[in-house]
Design a protein around this motif. Sequence first.
Motif, PDB file in Angstrom:
ATOM      1  N   ASP A  72       1.223   2.283   0.495  1.00  0.00           N
ATOM      2  CA  ASP A  72       2.292   1.785   0.431  1.00  0.00           C
ATOM      3  C   ASP A  72       2.357   0.716  -0.922  1.00  0.00           C
ATOM      4  N   THR A  75       1.247   0.834  -3.664  1.00  0.00           N
ATOM      5  CA  THR A  75       2.370   1.120  -4.826  1.00  0.00           C
ATOM      6  C   THR A  75       3.025   0.629  -5.106  1.00  0.00           C
ATOM      7  N   ARG A  76       3.614   0.276  -4.382  1.00  0.00           N
ATOM      8  CA  ARG A  76       4.711  -1.399  -4.646  1.00  0.00           C
ATOM      9  C   ARG A  76       4.322  -2.145  -5.548  1.00  0.00           C
TER      10      ARG A  76
END
Length: 360
Positions: A72, A75-76
């Motif tokens: 996650d 992805t950011r």
Amino acid sequence: MNPTEQTLLEQMRITEFDIAHRKELLLLNEDDFSRLASYRPNIEPHIDALVDKFYEMQTGITEIALLIGDADTLTRLRTAQRRYILDLFSGLYDLEYVNNRLRIGLVHKRIGVEPKLYLAAINTLKGLLIEDIFTQIEHEQDRIAMLTALDKLFLFDITLVFETYIRSLVSEIESSKEKSEIYARTLEEKVRERTQQLEEMSRTDSLTGLLSVRHLQENLTRTLRSCQRRAEPVVIAYLDINDFKQINDTQGHQRGDEILRIVGDCIRKVSRAEDYCFRYGGDEFCLILPNCNEDQARNVYLQRLTNALKEQVDDVTLSIGMVQTGPMQFDEGHSLIRLADERMYAAKRAMKQVNQKETH
């Protein structure tokens, strides 16, 4: 962004005039802006592939992979990096652009990205963009002009990021000084110091809970060097329990051990986090008090220690010898301990003379 970081940005007060001056210093001009903006259509079609390649190279570095952590977060970061690259070729480098770069510096500082890792990432990105420019711009003069403009813009960004990074460190130091907790170290130094503190906690004298004397010279040398860098005084205090042999002889060694534990507890109670307190041997103790002068040691620290000891046992007193070094001239560690020891014995002799006069 947390309130502290927002306050820091407000304190910096970057203005349009300041931005223009920074660009002037780096010879960034309108021709550079137009040239960079003209390349955006070339970069947009394969921006995702470029970002993928960038993070493929970054995650190959163990330190960076550990900082990124989970999918996650990655992805950011990809989304943020995509926006960053497109901003490089926006042609608009105004106050909003500058504030975004300042925030990058604060975020990198907060999450623990060291300057060397940030610069390595910039170098990786720069290499990918240079490769892209060489592929897409055939005319050598145009290519050189584009690379020169990009290089100046990277320097513009790096100065902003590091300015906030350094400003954040300075702000922390100033805040810590107000609370008498001096943390004048870079992030790497802070991590090392905390590790050292944990190691010190595990290397204590079993009876008193104070640090073992075998680590005295190591800690004294490190403290002297650190205080010399910051131009702060250091006090070495040498303590001895008066008539300790008599306590052992008349009340037993068990009572003697209890007295040693009580003295150790009192020393820990009145000491600051940055102080180093050792059982030197037998009934003798050695204290290293950084960022402290002799008057403060005598009138504050040792007075508190005496009061704390009286609360526990009213028939036990200490002979104390102190020596200050710094903030300008610093003496060698062995000589400081020897002088503190000599002063302690002088204080003990003086006390005995007083007691003998009172007896007569």
